[in-house]
Motif scaffolding. Structure first.
Motif, PDB file in Angstrom:
ATOM      1  N   ALA A  70      20.812 -65.518 -20.964  1.00 36.88           N
ATOM      2  CA  ALA A  70      21.611 -66.867 -21.095  1.00 36.88           C
ATOM      3  C   ALA A  70      22.780 -66.744 -21.646  1.00 36.88           C
ATOM      4  CB  ALA A  70      20.851 -68.056 -21.843  1.00 36.88           C
ATOM      5  N   GLU A  71      23.083 -65.872 -22.675  1.00 35.70           N
ATOM      6  CA  GLU A  71      24.553 -65.548 -22.983  1.00 35.70           C
ATOM      7  C   GLU A  71      25.370 -65.248 -21.908  1.00 35.70           C
ATOM      8  OE1 GLU A  71      26.533 -62.665 -26.218  1.00 35.70           O
ATOM      9  OE2 GLU A  71      24.685 -63.159 -26.263  1.00 35.70           O
ATOM     10  N   VAL A  72      25.126 -64.005 -21.158  1.00 35.01           N
ATOM     11  CA  VAL A  72      25.605 -63.506 -20.197  1.00 35.01           C
ATOM     12  C   VAL A  72      26.129 -64.683 -19.253  1.00 35.01           C
ATOM     13  CG1 VAL A  72      25.801 -61.819 -18.216  1.00 35.01           C
ATOM     14  CG2 VAL A  72      24.690 -61.124 -20.487  1.00 35.01           C
ATOM     15  N   ILE A  73      25.105 -65.370 -18.828  1.00 34.22           N
ATOM     16  CA  ILE A  73      25.373 -66.319 -17.790  1.00 34.22           C
ATOM     17  C   ILE A  73      26.553 -67.549 -18.265  1.00 34.22           C
ATOM     18  CG2 ILE A  73      24.235 -68.337 -16.501  1.00 34.22           C
ATOM     19  CD1 ILE A  73      21.929 -66.664 -16.389  1.00 34.22           C
ATOM     20  N   ARG A  74      26.280 -67.977 -19.536  1.00 32.43           N
ATOM     21  CA  ARG A  74      27.219 -68.821 -20.173  1.00 32.43           C
ATOM     22  C   ARG A  74      28.600 -68.390 -20.255  1.00 32.43           C
ATOM     23  NH1 ARG A  74      22.817 -69.822 -23.797  1.00 32.43           N
ATOM     24  NH2 ARG A  74      22.119 -72.042 -23.326  1.00 32.43           N
ATOM     25  N   GLN A  75      28.773 -67.024 -20.331  1.00 33.92           N
ATOM     26  CA  GLN A  75      30.213 -66.322 -20.471  1.00 33.92           C
ATOM     27  C   GLN A  75      30.646 -66.156 -18.977  1.00 33.92           C
ATOM     28  OE1 GLN A  75      32.084 -65.071 -23.228  1.00 33.92           O
ATOM     29  NE2 GLN A  75      33.523 -65.435 -21.556  1.00 33.92           N
ATOM     30  N   VAL A  77      30.104 -67.847 -12.544  1.00 34.31           N
ATOM     31  CA  VAL A  77      28.956 -68.408 -12.217  1.00 34.31           C
ATOM     32  C   VAL A  77      29.196 -70.190 -11.919  1.00 34.31           C
ATOM     33  CG1 VAL A  77      26.828 -69.043 -13.370  1.00 34.31           C
ATOM     34  CG2 VAL A  77      27.926 -66.715 -13.738  1.00 34.31           C
ATOM     35  N   ARG A  78      28.628 -70.427 -11.232  1.00 30.76           N
ATOM     36  CA  ARG A  78      28.740 -71.666 -10.681  1.00 30.76           C
ATOM     37  C   ARG A  78      28.325 -72.593 -12.024  1.00 30.76           C
ATOM     38  NH1 ARG A  78      24.770 -73.659  -7.763  1.00 30.76           N
ATOM     39  NH2 ARG A  78      23.327 -71.724  -7.874  1.00 30.76           N
ATOM     40  N   LEU A  89       9.672 -49.615  -5.344  1.00 31.97           N
ATOM     41  CA  LEU A  89      10.804 -50.271  -6.268  1.00 31.97           C
ATOM     42  C   LEU A  89      12.061 -50.282  -6.071  1.00 31.97           C
ATOM     43  CD1 LEU A  89      10.272 -51.476  -9.078  1.00 31.97           C
ATOM     44  CD2 LEU A  89      10.367 -48.817 -10.155  1.00 31.97           C
ATOM     45  N   ASP A  90      12.432 -49.409  -5.316  1.00 36.90           N
ATOM     46  CA  ASP A  90      14.123 -49.533  -5.212  1.00 36.90           C
ATOM     47  C   ASP A  90      14.381 -50.777  -4.194  1.00 36.90           C
ATOM     48  OD1 ASP A  90      15.272 -46.738  -5.935  1.00 36.90           O
ATOM     49  OD2 ASP A  90      13.645 -46.190  -5.036  1.00 36.90           O
ATOM     50  N   ARG A  91      13.635 -50.918  -3.062  1.00 29.24           N
ATOM     51  CA  ARG A  91      13.870 -52.089  -2.295  1.00 29.24           C
ATOM     52  C   ARG A  91      13.533 -53.104  -3.000  1.00 29.24           C
ATOM     53  NH1 ARG A  91      10.878 -49.356   1.483  1.00 29.24           N
ATOM     54  NH2 ARG A  91       9.575 -50.936   1.961  1.00 29.24           N
ATOM     55  N   ALA A  92      12.642 -53.389  -3.918  1.00 27.34           N
ATOM     56  CA  ALA A  92      12.262 -54.595  -4.592  1.00 27.34           C
ATOM     57  C   ALA A  92      13.509 -54.847  -5.766  1.00 27.34           C
ATOM     58  CB  ALA A  92      11.015 -54.490  -5.320  1.00 27.34           C
ATOM     59  N   THR A  93      14.026 -53.818  -6.252  1.00 27.91           N
ATOM     60  CA  THR A  93      15.003 -54.365  -7.379  1.00 27.91           C
ATOM     61  C   THR A  93      16.356 -54.651  -6.577  1.00 27.91           C
ATOM     62  OG1 THR A  93      13.997 -52.360  -8.794  1.00 27.91           O
ATOM     63  CG2 THR A  93      16.538 -53.032  -9.066  1.00 27.91           C
ATOM     64  N   ALA A  94      16.604 -53.982  -5.429  1.00 25.73           N
ATOM     65  CA  ALA A  94      17.874 -54.335  -4.624  1.00 25.73           C
ATOM     66  C   ALA A  94      17.623 -55.925  -4.310  1.00 25.73           C
ATOM     67  CB  ALA A  94      17.913 -53.415  -3.702  1.00 25.73           C
ATOM     68  N   GLU A  95      16.373 -56.317  -3.773  1.00 22.31           N
ATOM     69  CA  GLU A  95      16.221 -57.628  -3.545  1.00 22.31           C
ATOM     70  C   GLU A  95      16.404 -58.523  -4.552  1.00 22.31           C
ATOM     71  OE1 GLU A  95      15.595 -60.713  -0.658  1.00 22.31           O
ATOM     72  OE2 GLU A  95      16.260 -58.572  -0.493  1.00 22.31           O
ATOM     73  N   ALA A  96      16.010 -58.177  -5.852  1.00 27.71           N
ATOM     74  CA  ALA A  96      16.180 -58.944  -7.205  1.00 27.71           C
ATOM     75  C   ALA A  96      17.589 -59.102  -7.564  1.00 27.71           C
ATOM     76  CB  ALA A  96      15.375 -58.268  -8.376  1.00 27.71           C
ATOM     77  N   GLN A  97      18.245 -58.116  -7.303  1.00 28.51           N
ATOM     78  CA  GLN A  97      19.944 -57.941  -7.674  1.00 28.51           C
ATOM     79  C   GLN A  97      20.526 -59.142  -6.595  1.00 28.51           C
ATOM     80  OE1 GLN A  97      20.392 -53.790  -7.122  1.00 28.51           O
ATOM     81  NE2 GLN A  97      20.925 -53.758  -9.364  1.00 28.51           N
ATOM     82  N   ARG A  98      19.807 -58.925  -5.581  1.00 26.15           N
ATOM     83  CA  ARG A  98      20.758 -60.094  -4.303  1.00 26.15           C
ATOM     84  C   ARG A  98      20.276 -61.378  -4.710  1.00 26.15           C
ATOM     85  NH1 ARG A  98      19.618 -62.686   0.611  1.00 26.15           N
ATOM     86  NH2 ARG A  98      17.090 -62.300   0.382  1.00 26.15           N
ATOM     87  N   TRP A  99      18.992 -61.605  -5.124  1.00 28.74           N
ATOM     88  CA  TRP A  99      18.596 -63.084  -5.594  1.00 28.74           C
ATOM     89  C   TRP A  99      19.658 -63.343  -6.743  1.00 28.74           C
ATOM     90  CZ3 TRP A  99      12.529 -63.310  -5.400  1.00 28.74           C
ATOM     91  CH2 TRP A  99      12.164 -63.204  -4.222  1.00 28.74           C
ATOM     92  N   ILE A 100      19.465 -62.718  -7.611  1.00 27.94           N
ATOM     93  CA  ILE A 100      20.541 -63.002  -8.944  1.00 27.94           C
ATOM     94  C   ILE A 100      21.844 -63.269  -8.449  1.00 27.94           C
ATOM     95  CG2 ILE A 100      21.540 -62.033 -11.033  1.00 27.94           C
ATOM     96  CD1 ILE A 100      18.966 -60.248 -11.328  1.00 27.94           C
ATOM     97  N   ARG A 101      22.336 -62.509  -7.699  1.00 24.25           N
ATOM     98  CA  ARG A 101      23.852 -62.826  -7.038  1.00 24.25           C
ATOM     99  C   ARG A 101      23.800 -64.247  -6.369  1.00 24.25           C
ATOM    100  NH1 ARG A 101      23.906 -57.139  -5.814  1.00 24.25           N
ATOM    101  NH2 ARG A 101      25.504 -55.904  -7.112  1.00 24.25           N
ATOM    102  N   LEU A 102      22.805 -64.536  -5.363  1.00 21.62           N
ATOM    103  CA  LEU A 102      23.048 -65.729  -4.826  1.00 21.62           C
ATOM    104  C   LEU A 102      22.706 -66.813  -5.571  1.00 21.62           C
ATOM    105  CD1 LEU A 102      20.749 -64.829  -1.800  1.00 21.62           C
ATOM    106  CD2 LEU A 102      23.119 -65.183  -1.599  1.00 21.62           C
ATOM    107  N   LEU A 120      23.403 -67.279  -8.863  1.00 23.63           N
ATOM    108  CA  LEU A 120      24.458 -67.406  -9.842  1.00 23.63           C
ATOM    109  C   LEU A 120      25.836 -67.669  -9.071  1.00 23.63           C
ATOM    110  CD1 LEU A 120      23.928 -64.889 -12.543  1.00 23.63           C
ATOM    111  CD2 LEU A 120      23.079 -67.554 -12.458  1.00 23.63           C
ATOM    112  N   THR A 121      26.205 -67.347  -7.788  1.00 23.12           N
ATOM    113  CA  THR A 121      27.376 -67.499  -7.154  1.00 23.12           C
ATOM    114  C   THR A 121      27.455 -68.276  -6.017  1.00 23.12           C
ATOM    115  OG1 THR A 121      27.301 -65.443  -6.291  1.00 23.12           O
ATOM    116  CG2 THR A 121      28.015 -65.317  -8.274  1.00 23.12           C
ATOM    117  N   ALA A 122      26.445 -68.344  -5.408  1.00 27.10           N
ATOM    118  CA  ALA A 122      26.311 -69.052  -3.973  1.00 27.10           C
ATOM    119  C   ALA A 122      26.622 -70.517  -4.019  1.00 27.10           C
ATOM    120  CB  ALA A 122      24.782 -69.022  -3.138  1.00 27.10           C
TER     121      ALA A 122
END
Length: 222
Positions: A159-164, A171-172, A204-217, A219-221
């Motif tokens: 939450a601290e990272v997102i607030r910053q 971040v939107r 795990l590699d693909r699942a982690t990459a998808e989790a990263q994509r979700w995080i980006r979407l 917070l920034t979409a």
């Protein structure tokens, strides 16, 4: 085995007795406790807490069978101390130093570290903490509280990272930092649990990459 001291013999093994005389009693005790806790972590990780005895911990650490009992008094006290050590390590990983890379990249790097490095290269303490956490779900209130503290610390850091990130315009502004942090932690913990329970069934590699994509979407979409 006959080469071990009796259960009532609390003397350190010969290797400990031969340490340089300049070591103070406190230093020797700290060194022995560290070795005993490391042994306990290995045993818990491999056999669960039910498969651990004080005598076995002493033997695993290379000391007398009675030393763990002498230092910790009971199995419960030893496991409580092990829980504290494992929680401290997990807490440090759960709230790393800020890298300055920006909120989204920092969270994606955290996801990579938690899901890939944490699962593929776990420490003995880390493995023990996962086991103790699973046992906590079976009804150990003390362990449940420890896991809850770790989750709360992870959520607070995210939450601290997102607030910053919101303050920096990355971040939107409509993103709720606390709600988003809960979702991010749930996402990462879900991946970690699945990888731990069925390591061969998860890409795990693909699942982690998808989790990263979700995080980006998330917070920034637009």
């Amino acid at each position: 085995m006959s080469t071990h001291a009796s259960p009532t013999d609390h003397s350190p093994a010969p290797a400990e007795q031969s340490e340089p005389a300049r070591r103070t009693q406190a230093e020797r005790r700290a060194r022995a406790e560290h070795a005993l806790l490391a042994a306990a972590a290995r045993l818990v990780a491999e056999h669960g807490s039910a498969g651990v005895t004080l005598a076995r911990v002493g033997e695993e650490a290379g000391f007398s069978r009675g030393l763990a009992s002498h230092y910790f008094g009971s199995k419960g006290a030893l496991l409580a101390r092990l829980q504290e050590e494992a929680l401290a390590e997990a807490m440090a990983a759960a709230a790393p130093e800020r890298s300055g890379a920006g909120a989204v990249e920092e969270l994606c790097a955290f996801a990579r570290a938690a899901c890939l490095d944490g699962v593929r290269h776990p420490t003995d303490l880390g493995r023990a903490f996962v086991v103790l956490g699973a046992e906590a779900l079976a009804g150990s209130s003390e362990l449940t509280e420890a896991v809850a503290r770790l989750d709360a610390r992870m959520r607070s850091w995210v939450a601290e990272v997102i607030r910053q990130g919101a303050a920096d315009g990355e971040v939107r502004p409509e993103v709720d930092p606390d709600a988003a942090a809960t979702a991010v932690v749930a996402l990462l913990k879900g991946l970690i649990v699945q990888a731990a329970t069925a390591p061969g069934a998860l890409a795990l590699d693909r699942a982690t990459a998808e989790a990263q994509r979700w995080i980006r979407l998330a917070l920034t979409a637009g």
